[in-house]
Scaffold this motif. Structure first.
Motif, PDB file in Angstrom:
ATOM      1  N   LEU A  74      -0.610  -0.455  -0.832  1.00 39.36           N
ATOM      2  CA  LEU A  74       0.562   0.139  -0.196  1.00 39.36           C
ATOM      3  C   LEU A  74       1.829  -0.542  -0.664  1.00 39.36           C
ATOM      4  O   LEU A  74       2.917  -0.022  -0.506  1.00 39.36           O
ATOM      5  N   GLU A  75       1.668  -1.747  -1.244  1.00 32.77           N
ATOM      6  CA  GLU A  75       2.778  -2.498  -1.829  1.00 32.77           C
ATOM      7  C   GLU A  75       3.928  -2.639  -0.852  1.00 32.77           C
ATOM      8  O   GLU A  75       3.742  -3.196   0.198  1.00 32.77           O
ATOM      9  N   GLU A  76       5.111  -2.100  -1.198  1.00 30.26           N
ATOM     10  CA  GLU A  76       6.233  -2.362  -0.281  1.00 30.26           C
ATOM     11  C   GLU A  76       5.985  -1.787   1.084  1.00 30.26           C
ATOM     12  O   GLU A  76       6.492  -2.268   2.079  1.00 30.26           O
ATOM     13  N   GLU A  77       5.173  -0.730   1.136  1.00 30.01           N
ATOM     14  CA  GLU A  77       4.949  -0.138   2.448  1.00 30.01           C
ATOM     15  C   GLU A  77       4.150  -1.049   3.348  1.00 30.01           C
ATOM     16  O   GLU A  77       4.108  -0.844   4.556  1.00 30.01           O
ATOM     17  N   ILE A  78       3.505  -2.063   2.763  1.00 27.93           N
ATOM     18  CA  ILE A  78       2.834  -3.054   3.606  1.00 27.93           C
ATOM     19  C   ILE A  78       3.855  -3.700   4.531  1.00 27.93           C
ATOM     20  O   ILE A  78       3.538  -4.029   5.670  1.00 27.93           O
ATOM     21  N   LEU A  79       5.076  -3.850   4.047  1.00 25.45           N
ATOM     22  CA  LEU A  79       6.103  -4.438   4.898  1.00 25.45           C
ATOM     23  C   LEU A  79       6.378  -3.538   6.098  1.00 25.45           C
ATOM     24  O   LEU A  79       6.572  -4.015   7.209  1.00 25.45           O
ATOM     25  N   ASP A  80       6.376  -2.221   5.866  1.00 24.26           N
ATOM     26  CA  ASP A  80       6.541  -1.301   6.996  1.00 24.26           C
ATOM     27  C   ASP A  80       5.353  -1.405   7.928  1.00 24.26           C
ATOM     28  O   ASP A  80       5.491  -1.371   9.141  1.00 24.26           O
ATOM     29  N   LEU A 132       5.988   5.282   8.037  1.00 20.21           N
ATOM     30  CA  LEU A 132       5.105   4.195   8.439  1.00 20.21           C
ATOM     31  C   LEU A 132       5.808   3.198   9.349  1.00 20.21           C
ATOM     32  O   LEU A 132       5.181   2.553  10.184  1.00 20.21           O
ATOM     33  N   ASP A 133       7.127   3.068   9.217  1.00 24.52           N
ATOM     34  CA  ASP A 133       7.832   2.119  10.086  1.00 24.52           C
ATOM     35  C   ASP A 133       8.226   2.745  11.414  1.00 24.52           C
ATOM     36  O   ASP A 133       8.928   2.144  12.199  1.00 24.52           O
ATOM     37  N   TYR A 189      -1.353 -11.554  -5.981  1.00 25.60           N
ATOM     38  CA  TYR A 189      -1.694 -11.587  -4.563  1.00 25.60           C
ATOM     39  C   TYR A 189      -2.736 -12.639  -4.229  1.00 25.60           C
ATOM     40  O   TYR A 189      -2.769 -13.147  -3.131  1.00 25.60           O
ATOM     41  N   PHE A 241       1.674 -12.666   2.401  1.00 19.31           N
ATOM     42  CA  PHE A 241       2.590 -12.214   3.450  1.00 19.31           C
ATOM     43  C   PHE A 241       3.739 -13.172   3.735  1.00 19.31           C
ATOM     44  O   PHE A 241       4.863 -12.740   3.885  1.00 19.31           O
ATOM     45  N   VAL A 299       4.936  -6.805  -7.104  1.00 17.39           N
ATOM     46  CA  VAL A 299       4.735  -5.476  -6.526  1.00 17.39           C
ATOM     47  C   VAL A 299       5.107  -4.392  -7.536  1.00 17.39           C
ATOM     48  O   VAL A 299       4.404  -3.401  -7.730  1.00 17.39           O
TER      49      VAL A 299
END
Lengths: 260, 646, 434
Positions: free
Chosen positions: A23-29, B264-265, C113, C126, C141
């Motif tokens: 999900l890359e950046e969407e992991i942050l979401d 998603l957010d 990662y 993270f 990324v």
């Protein structure tokens, strides 16, 4: 408080968890709306306290069953991730033969008798061991569907997955129907939700999201004749991800919805 | 003198330039027919060389530009309590190469989508798309457009191209078309030989059709009206795979579903409509999980009736243009209407073609914007039972809802969805209106958690409501089963309103529920009994000792013997029934025993109401839209509709 | 030095699959140091039993989520070898692009990662979010996304590819799409060079450990070998009888592992990026060679921790190579080719390919109906397990004086350096179906 999510994997290729890592950046979401407390593949931390458990992979051994039951007892919600967890997937292909026979063929005379690691029984999907709350189908899952399910849960609603066949999505994509190109596609009886990705790329659907309904036998026979396939070949294709949907004795045993 | 259409002639080379000029014109997106493997599709045209006007049929009809497979209707922002923005922007488009049958299908869709309750998304697209048709040059093997007389058309296009072998003829169909042609193309006037050639070519097209209808389309309605229970439906649907490919590729199918897509957010999202198909089992499924058209033979039959009887009765055209797409797409080869109607050709016909339809008496008001919800605030929220909750709602623009008793609204919670809820209050001087919600699905479960001050979206009011004018000077016998008391309350409050009470004679209110703790509004029932000539009787199916219930026990049917009506009264009594599907049969029998005629009985039926304006197709009972001709029905009109009380 | 140490790391994190590290030291004496594989056997041989030749690549791709393209390609090569199917030049180029994409995707996932957190002293990727290393994370990324887009374009989907079929492709990208990809690759090349600088600044964190090892991989005169080549060993040289691969890759069973171990000239050998580098470094493209210089990678390197550096170097090489392949395709003109015709016959075929973690072998025997009667696969990680074990045995004595946490971290880093793909490696054996 954000729901706490933990990922677990059993017998699988881990490709479904990889989709989530991708999900890359969407992991942050994602981590804005949930707290990821355990995800062995990408992080070292682990917690035994979680609300949502996401489980990938099939269950093959008593030691796996034991671990799964512990997970079920700790989680309020359990999501089966990917075909291996939702329907058994390719892991169930070997269920066609007795386990002892398969073990003997693969490990021959190796001394594995009291070895817990090798104590396998016929593959089980996750819902054959513990109750499952939601299913994310596919081999692998699609990221979009994962996002849909997680946002639905975060919004406090029940995720809705399609209850209609792949053909609906394939037609919406305006694909040339693979049957017209002489290929035999399982789309008409397979659950949609993947956007018909395989037929869109010229490859017939293999049913990885689960067979939805039992097609009429006469119709299937007609189609097989039209496309020059034997019943055995079709059954073999259907059994790639949906082995136990087909009882070896009578052919197709899924009950058709909407039929008296 | 009959005005003949202006016809121009263009050389093949100049035509290429015409097309390339349009492509270069940045104002338009040019869409033309292109090859896709062994088939054809409408797609973005980048070069005139890719255009294939000699195609037989495209995989999907041009409806995908007027009613896209996935169409974003509005964006909403979840960070604020109510923030929605409609999005129906579209860049002007030229559709190049549309066959006559597809043009006729677009005309048909206009009747549905541009009716009194115009769909503004469809309208925007319709106004911004130029249709350039082309006469058919190659016949698709499954097409029977010739027999349907849809192989040629004289209207519905801006320009129409005919291939005259060494040149093209372009018939001008509108001023928009003329302007476009003059801007980008070099043409000259057609002479009489050209005009004659066009006529010959069109005649020749007709002769090339190999498939023939044994029943002309004007008689499909009669054939279908007589053969509703014919074994053909069961037999042919045996092979159906429920894939709904037939509806997806059909130019005259336009049912849709609406879903909310959230980022998603969780900060924002869009409401999207997407094609739906009546062959899909969940098409008629409501929040509680009930499916109204479950059996595949019924769904299979429904599609043919909609095309060959229901829509013809409503609009006067057969909703099939003989393009042959469904016949090609259907793997078990059962979808082809030509085959089906031909199989029925030597069976009976009937003159009673409108038996599956109810002609609407009143005209429907145009409701303005029909898709975008209005902001409303919850003024009061009270839990009535474990699963039912009462809300008092006020629209944020401080206008009255303006509803009639018996109407419903679509309650919208962005990100979750929409649910149809009957209005539970009579129209009065109050600005607010009441809703009673039972927690069954996603929207209702979310509503349950809401508090005064929270905002929701409201669309409507929809539906026909009770014909209160017809009730005047009559006795009223109002029977509510279970949650039926909620919509019935709107009628009760209306007729008991001091301004209205005098218009009606004696009023009897009967109310039954499963258990004492399922009864709603007990305090109000007491107040109703106090009004002049109003009698209330309540019963519960069963009660436990611990319930402390001192009233009647027994099914609601046990209340009717208590009512004594002489002949004058029974002829002048209007009975209304609202309850779960199971009670109607029994209560109607009781009413018969009392001598009340079918024409004096009104029922309120529930189906899956999604759009509320008769477009999405989900709420159909045979040819009737519950959201338009209902949800209130006169029993006499609806009793013979096979799907009403199954 | 008379310590008691008990280390039992169950399910090492940040590796694919389930493996355990066990270290028992009593009074300074090493009683047990073991690398255990507890992954459930998955019986892929049983899955291939009696299957049609065109189904094999679909099933074997499910062996692994990360190297599914590699498995599909090895499977296709074996099937095509058995059926004598020749592929077109265009298919060869597209398959090289597919392998490049997978190699890039796997390597950047691993380096970025899974391994980088150790170098930056964090437990996972993270915490890097929003920290001073946020920029590096974004670069990782971006590169990962580029690799995935490439695989999506060529193979239809990165995990469990769709378009790779016997004889060719079921769907071919357009010129427009390939040109867009080329542009993104050129940008990506700049990004990875910047990332290399960041790694350069923390490279001292890598343990300086050396153990002379045999390295095995593919080699080819034409190119840095991934898709085609001959088996080669740093000890014994080139081996051209590819169907007799068992003479080089000798597998054997050990009880603490549901995966097999392998050996050749010594007790163990290593495969993977470092092995390929040691065999073929001369054939790397220019920027890749520069990156190797920057990061102090020189052949022949015996430090397994440098495997991650070799992965980054290969990533650079893959980008350069992909640009070259795309140019070739555009120059020849992209043809909408259907897959090559197949005439079903009996036969045995072997397909050998380099996947991110090392050399992979698929070996099928088909009957006259085109159904699989015998299957064998040699997985790269299998071939590394013995080497991991031997490395651990050599490494532990030198670090016994460290704290328990440091020993654990060093051992985990060793396992991660190999980038093992444990679920692939379990269960592979020689099987004959009746």
């Amino acid at each position: 408080m954000k729901p706490r999510v933990a990922f677990f994997d059993f017998s699988s290729c881990e490709g479904c968890q990889l989709q989530i890592a991708d999900l890359e950046e969407e992991i942050l979401d994602l981590i804005e709306i949930v707290d990821v407390v355990s995800f062995r593949e990408v992080m070292k931390e682990h917690s035994d306290e979680y609300d949502i458990a996401i489980v990938e992979g099939s269950i093959m051994r008593p030691m796996d069953e034991h671990r799964l039951r512990k997970i079920r007892s700790r989680a309020k919600t359990l999501i089966a991730l990917g075909a291996c967890a939702t329907i058994g997937g390719v892991n169930k292909i070997r269920n066609q033969w007795p386990t002892e026979e398969v073990i003997k063929e693969v490990y021959k005379d190796a001394d594995i008798k009291d070895n817990e690691f090798f104590n396998v029984y016929p593959t089980k999907a996750v819902n054959e061991v513990v109750p499952v709350d939601y299913y994310i189908h596919g081999c692998p899952i699609t990221r979009d569907e994962f996002k849909k399910v997680i946002t639905a849960l975060a919004l406090g609603k029940k995720p809705e997955i399609p209850n209609y066949p792949v053909c609906v999505e394939c037609k919406k994509n305006e694909n040339v129907c693979l049957f017209e190109l002489g290929k035999f596609c399982l789309g008409p009886i397979t659950r949609a939700g993947c956007g018909a990705i395989c037929p869109s790329k010229g490859s017939p659907c293999d049913g990885c999201r689960g067979i939805l309904s039992k097609p009429d036998v006469e119709c299937v026979m007609e189609l097989l004749e039209r496309y020059d396939l034997t019943y055995e070949e079709m059954k073999s294709r259907c059994m790639m991800y949906n082995t136990e949907s087909f009882n070896p004795k009578d052919g197709m045993t899924i009950v058709r919805r909407g039929r008296k | 003198m009959k005005k003949t259409k202006d016809i121009r002639i263009i050389t093949k080379n100049e035509f290429k330039n015409f097309v390339n000029n349009m492509i270069k014109d940045e104002y338009y997106n040019v869409i033309g027919v292109k090859e896709k493997g062994i088939k054809y599709v409408f797609d973005s045209l980048e070069n005139a060389d890719d255009l294939r006007l000699d195609y037989d049929v495209t995989i999907l009809p041009p409806k995908k530009y007027f009613l896209p497979q996935y169409e974003k209707m509005m964006d909403f922002n979840l960070r604020e309590s109510f923030n929605v923005k409609k999005d129906n922007s579209i860049k002007p488009m030229i559709l190049l190469g549309v066959h006559p049958y597809d043009i006729i299908a677009i005309q048909q869709t206009d009747k549905l989508y541009l009716d009194a309750q115009k769909d503004d998304f469809y309208k925007k697209r319709r106004d911004n798309i130029i249709i350039i048709g082309v006469d058919i040059q190659k016949i698709s093997p499954k097409s029977f457009a010739g027999s349907m007389k849809t192989h040629v058309t004289d209207f519905g296009f801006d320009l129409m191209i005919t291939n005259l072998e060494d040149k093209y003829a372009i018939t001008i169909g509108s001023e928009k078309g003329r302007t476009l042609l003059e801007k980008h193309g070099k043409t000259k006037s057609a002479d009489s030989t050209d005009v004659k050639k066009i006529r010959e070519i069109r005649k020749k097209i007709l002769s090339q059709y190999t498939r023939e209808l044994k029943v002309p389309k004007e008689e499909w309605s009669n054939v279908l009206a007589a053969n509703y229970n014919h074994p053909i439906w069961e037999k042919r649907s045996q092979k159906c795979m429920e894939c709904s490919s037939c509806t997806m590729v059909c130019p005259t199918c336009y049912c849709y579903d609406v879903v909310d897509d959230v980022s998603l957010d969780l900060k924002e999202g869009s409401r999207i409509r997407t094609w739906d198909g009546c062959l899909i089992r969940d098409f008629t499924k409501i929040g509680s999980g009930e499916v109204f058209r479950d059996d595949i033979s019924k769904r299979y039959r429904h599609r043919f009736y909609r095309k060959g009887n229901y829509l013809p009765e409503r609009y006067g055209f057969v909703a099939c243009v003989g393009c042959g797409r469904c016949g090609t797409a259907c793997l078990p080869n059962i979808a082809d209407p030509c085959d089906v109607i031909n199989d029925l050709s030597h069976f009976e016909r009937s003159e009673d073609t409108s038996r599956f339809f109810i002609k609407q008496k009143s005209k429907v008001d145009e409701k303005g914007v029909i898709h975008v919800p209005r902001s409303a605030t919850i003024k009061r929220a009270e839990k009535l039972t474990e699963n039912e909750m009462f809300f008092e709602i006020e629209l944020d623009d401080h206008k009255k809802l303006g509803h009639k008793p018996g109407q419903f609204v679509e309650v919208s919670i962005f990100g979750v969805g929409e649910a149809p809820i009957s209005v539970s209050s009579g129209s009065s001087s109050k600005l607010s209106f009441d809703l009673v919600v039972r927690r069954v699905g996603n929207v209702t479960s979310r509503l349950f958690k809401m508090k005064p001050g929270d905002k929701i979206g409201i669309r409507g009011p929809f539906g026909n409501g009770f014909d209160v004018k017809n009730f005047e000077k009559k006795h009223l016998l109002l029977s509510s089963g279970g949650l039926g008391i909620a919509p019935m309350r709107s009628l009760i409050q209306y007729v008991l309103d001091p301004n209205n009470r005098k218009k009606y004679k004696d009023i009897t209110i009967l109310y039954g529920a499963k258990q004492p703790n399922a009864l709603l509004f007990l305090d109000e029932v007491k107040e109703w009994s106090k009004v002049h000539n109003v009698k209330c009787e309540i019963t519960v199916d069963e009660c436990a000792e611990s319930d402390c219930w001192t009233g009647c026990t027994g099914l609601i049917t046990t209340l009717y013997p208590k009512i004594k009506l002489d002949r004058y009264d029974s002829e002048n009594t209007i009975a209304v029934i609202i309850g779960p599907p199971v009670v109607y049969k029994y209560i109607i029998k009781c009413l018969e025993t009392l001598g009340i005629q079918d024409g004096n009985i009104y029922v309120s039926l529930e189906r899956r109401m999604k759009c509320g304006v008769g477009k999405c197709g989900h709420c159909q009972i045979n040819g009737v839209y519950v959201c338009k001709e209902g949800p209130v029905f006169n029993y006499n009109q609806i009793k013979d509709l096979p799907e009403a009380f199954e | 030095m008379n310590k008691d140490i008990e280390i039992g790391i169950e399910h090492v994190t940040r590796v694919e699959g389930h493996g355990n590290i066990v270290l028992n030291v009593k009074k300074g004496k090493i009683e047990k140091v073991q690398w255990q594989i507890s992954e459930a056997p998955r019986f892929f041989e049983a899955m291939l039993r009696g299957r049609n030749y065109y189904e094999l690549r679909t099933i074997t791709s499910r062996i692994c989520g990360i190297c599914s393209i590699g498995h599909s390609l090895a499977s296709l090569k074996a099937t095509e070898d058995a059926l004598n199917v020749s592929i077109s030049e265009q298919t060869g180029i597209l398959r090289r692009l597919a392998i490049n994409g997978e190699n890039m995707q796997s390597h950047i996932l691993h380096v970025g990662y899974l391994a980088l957190p150790d170098l930056l002293d964090v437990k996972s990727v993270f915490p890097l979010v929003g920290s001073k290393h946020n920029d590096s994370l974004l670069k990782v990324v971006k590169l990962h996304r580029l690799s995935n887009e490439m695989s999506d374009l060529i193979c239809g989907r990165t995990t469990h590819p769709i378009t790779l079929v016997v004889g060719g492709f079921s769907s071919i990208p357009s010129k427009k799409q390939l040109l867009k990809l080329k542009k993104n690759l050129e940008e990506g090349l700049e990004t990875v060079k910047q990332l290399a600088q960041v790694i350069h600044s923390v490279i001292d964190k890598l343990p300086n450990f050396k153990r002379e090892t045999e390295y095995i991989g593919l080699t080819s005169k034409k190119e840095y070998a991934f898709y085609d080549g001959d088996i080669a060993s740093t000890d014994t040289g080139i081996f051209q009888k590819y169907k007799d691969y068992k003479e080089i890759m000798k597998e054997y069973f050990v009880p603490q592992s549901t995966a097999l171990h392998a050996k050749h000239n010594r007790d163990s050998y290593m495969v993977g990026a470092l092995a390929r580098y040691n065999l073929n470094s001369e054939q790397l493209h220019k920027e890749a060679k520069n990156t190797a210089d920057l990061l102090n990678l020189k052949p022949i390197c015996y430090n397994p921790y440098m495997n991650n550096i070799a992965q980054l170097v290969e990533f650079v090489h893959n980008i350069e190579d992909s640009i070259i392949q795309i140019d070739k395709l555009i120059k020849n003109g992209i043809k909408d080719e259907k897959p090559a015709d197949v005439k079903i016959k009996q036969g045995r075929g072997v397909g050998i390919i380099e996947v991110p973690r090392g050399i992979l072998v698929h070996d099928y025997t088909l009957n006259e109906k085109g159904k699989c009667t015998k299957a064998n696969c040699i997985i790269p990680t299998n071939q590394n397990h013995a080497n991991i074990q031997k490395d651990m045995e050599a490494l532990v004595p030198g670090i016994l004086n460290e704290t328990k946490e440091k020993i654990e971290l060093t051992l985990e880093m060793l396992v991660r350096a190999y980038d093992p793909c444990i679920s692939c490696s379990t269960h592979y054996l020689n099987v004959k179906f009746v």
